[in-house]
Design an enzyme around this catalytic site. Structure first.
Site, mmCIF file in Angstrom:
data_model
loop_
_atom_site.group_PDB
_atom_site.id
_atom_site.type_symbol
_atom_site.label_atom_id
_atom_site.label_comp_id
_atom_site.label_asym_id
_atom_site.label_seq_id
_atom_site.Cartn_x
_atom_site.Cartn_y
_atom_site.Cartn_z
ATOM 1 N N ASN A 159 36.944 53.753 42.614
ATOM 2 C CA ASN A 159 37.248 53.323 41.303
ATOM 3 C C ASN A 159 36.268 52.140 41.114
ATOM 4 O O ASN A 159 36.013 51.372 42.095
ATOM 5 C CB ASN A 159 38.579 53.189 41.084
ATOM 6 C CG ASN A 159 38.730 51.665 41.499
ATOM 7 O OD1 ASN A 159 38.786 50.645 40.489
ATOM 8 N ND2 ASN A 159 39.490 51.640 42.538
ATOM 9 N N PHE B 235 39.661 45.621 36.681
ATOM 10 C CA PHE B 235 40.821 44.730 36.093
ATOM 11 C C PHE B 235 41.069 45.129 34.557
ATOM 12 O O PHE B 235 41.426 44.296 33.856
ATOM 13 C CB PHE B 235 40.539 43.312 36.426
ATOM 14 C CG PHE B 235 40.831 42.871 37.732
ATOM 15 C CD1 PHE B 235 41.235 43.643 38.665
ATOM 16 C CD2 PHE B 235 41.006 41.557 38.117
ATOM 17 C CE1 PHE B 235 41.362 43.229 40.116
ATOM 18 C CE2 PHE B 235 40.952 40.901 39.454
ATOM 19 C CZ PHE B 235 41.182 41.868 40.180
ATOM 20 N N SER C 297 39.403 42.764 45.094
ATOM 21 C CA SER C 297 38.684 43.816 44.376
ATOM 22 C C SER C 297 37.477 43.857 44.243
ATOM 23 O O SER C 297 36.722 42.725 43.989
ATOM 24 C CB SER C 297 39.343 43.865 42.956
ATOM 25 O OG SER C 297 38.425 44.838 41.890
ATOM 26 N N ASN D 220 35.389 45.075 42.395
ATOM 27 C CA ASN D 220 34.914 45.597 41.071
ATOM 28 C C ASN D 220 34.677 44.490 39.846
ATOM 29 O O ASN D 220 34.421 44.782 38.793
ATOM 30 C CB ASN D 220 35.931 46.645 40.344
ATOM 31 C CG ASN D 220 35.709 47.751 41.142
ATOM 32 O OD1 ASN D 220 34.711 48.308 42.005
ATOM 33 N ND2 ASN D 220 36.965 48.538 41.562
ATOM 34 N N THR D 221 35.324 43.143 40.218
ATOM 35 C CA THR D 221 34.815 41.916 39.436
ATOM 36 C C THR D 221 33.701 40.960 40.437
ATOM 37 O O THR D 221 34.090 40.709 41.410
ATOM 38 C CB THR D 221 36.183 41.087 39.358
ATOM 39 O OG1 THR D 221 37.187 41.771 38.387
ATOM 40 C CG2 THR D 221 35.916 39.963 38.493
ATOM 41 N N LYS E 127 46.259 39.507 48.996
ATOM 42 C CA LYS E 127 45.698 40.738 49.015
ATOM 43 C C LYS E 127 44.118 40.802 49.512
ATOM 44 O O LYS E 127 43.274 40.117 48.602
ATOM 45 C CB LYS E 127 45.818 41.610 47.919
ATOM 46 C CG LYS E 127 45.434 43.293 48.229
ATOM 47 C CD LYS E 127 45.851 44.144 47.122
ATOM 48 C CE LYS E 127 45.552 45.645 47.541
ATOM 49 N NZ LYS E 127 46.270 46.447 46.556
ATOM 50 N N ASN F 292 42.846 46.164 50.289
ATOM 51 C CA ASN F 292 42.267 46.785 48.963
ATOM 52 C C ASN F 292 41.249 47.758 49.580
ATOM 53 O O ASN F 292 41.328 48.061 50.533
ATOM 54 C CB ASN F 292 41.524 45.488 48.120
ATOM 55 C CG ASN F 292 41.858 45.596 46.613
ATOM 56 O OD1 ASN F 292 41.759 46.869 46.397
ATOM 57 N ND2 ASN F 292 42.220 44.712 46.151
#
Length: 362
Positions: free
Chosen positions: A111, A115, A173, A175-176, A215, A244
């Site tokens: 993915n 967020f 994450s 993805n940011t 996390k 993560n």
């Protein structure tokens, strides 16, 4: 493994793109179409972690119920706790679609959501309306365009303090852009100082102290793990969540989907995340709580996380492949494994394979 689900429901859901299927599953939980799981409480699975009493050690990880739409429905599936989010102060759309990809042969998911969520106010309104007393954690993050990301985390603590049973500061994450930079020691020290100061201020005002977890990513160097462990121990942090999603694509069968950018979760993450978990346990010692995440697909893999040093475990992606009966199967399976091990408590089995997993080169 749930044969009826795999034959019929999974086939039907997999006709839709992953994000649409995810929305359908949320709608099904909201409507009550997914039956509750009735499990007789097993006192051997209950434990107190970070001051909270968990009836069993299995939780739903953040990322599924991003906007706090179905926490109570998830708890009814057999989970001992659930975690909503990641939520950011302002609503944001996330990255362009498509942004979720199934790797069916690998039982994995990639993915790059970024967020996507409806923001603090929407999630707070739903959590404030909950009637049950189950453990619902709030996973907080920063907006992509934030000028002060640490301030976003502090805002999350303040906004949700009256409704969260615990907090997770998600700095891992992939993805940011730039978010994982907060894992660097100097940045992490500043983040933890600010977040925990806000928590302590809110605790003094409210008379209740809410635990805060951090996390982290599975893609850390040994030096990176040293730095995180040192800062975790230097601050009054209540625990770690390991880990993560990963940027690694090692050993995947589906090489076409493997080319997609984003974080990989599911079965292929199990060994890597479990090894990082054990190494972090070695670094932080026996007392700091750790929640193990990554590739939990059965009672055996859940227990292996605990043997590697986890107090609690979470799952998400493996339920995509095994269906909503998975949490109940795992909880019942853990009771059976305790019978086999003749263990009076699941806590007895923690760390029993710590050395093995800490030495794994994955």
């Amino acid at each position: 493994m749930i044969d009826p689900f795999k034959r019929i429901a999974r086939k039907g859901l997999f006709m839709f793109d992953p994000e649409t299927a995810h929305g359908m599953s949320i709608a099904a939980l909201k409507s009550g179409l997914v039956p509750a799981c009735h499990i007789a409480p097993d006192p051997r699975l209950s434990q107190t972690v970070a001051g909270l009493v968990f009836q069993n050690p299995l939780g739903m990880a953040a990322g599924y119920d991003k906007n706090a739409e179905v926490p109570e429905a998830l708890l009814k599936l057999g989970f001992g706790f659930t975690e909503i989010g990641t939520v950011t102060p302002k609503p944001q759309a996330g990255n362009p679609r498509p942004r979720i990809f199934r790797l069916v042969e690998d039982e994995a998911v990639i993915n790059r959501l970024g967020f996507n969520n409806e923001g603090h106010d929407a999630a707070f309104g739903r959590l404030a309306g909950l009637k049950g007393n189950g453990i619902v954690g709030v996973n907080i993050g920063a907006n992509k365009d934030s000028e002060d990301r640490i301030a976003d985390y502090v805002a999350g603590i303040r906004r949700f303090y009256s409704v969260a049973r615990y907090f997770t500061a998600n700095i891992s994450s992939p993805n940011t852009p730039g978010l994982r930079d907060l894992q660097a020691r100097e940045s992490l020290a500043a983040l933890l100082s600010a977040v925990l100061a806000a928590r302590d201020e809110m605790a003094a005002n409210s008379g209740r102290k809410i635990p805060v977890f951090l996390k982290i990513a599975p893609d850390l160097t040994e030096e990176g793990m040293d730095d995180i462990a040192a800062e975790a121990l230097a601050h009054p942090l209540d625990g770690l969540i390991v880990s993560n999603t990963t940027l690694s694509r090692d050993g995947l069968k589906d090489q076409r989907q493997a080319k997609e950018t984003g974080g990989l979760s599911g079965v292929p993450l199990f060994e890597k995340s479990t090894a990082v978990l054990a190494r972090m346990r070695k670094r932080v010692g026996p007392d700091l709580p750790i929640i193990g995440v990554g590739g939990v697909s059965s009672a055996e893999t859940a227990l292996e996380k605990i043997r590697a040093g986890a107090d609690l475990v979470q799952l998400y992606s493996c339920m995509v492949y095994e269906g909503p009966g998975l949490p109940g199967d795992i909880v019942r399976g853990l009771s059976g494994l305790l019978d086999r091990e003749k263990a009076a408590s699941i806590r007895e089995l923690r760390d029993t394979r710590l050395d093995y997993w800490a030495a794994r080169n994955v």
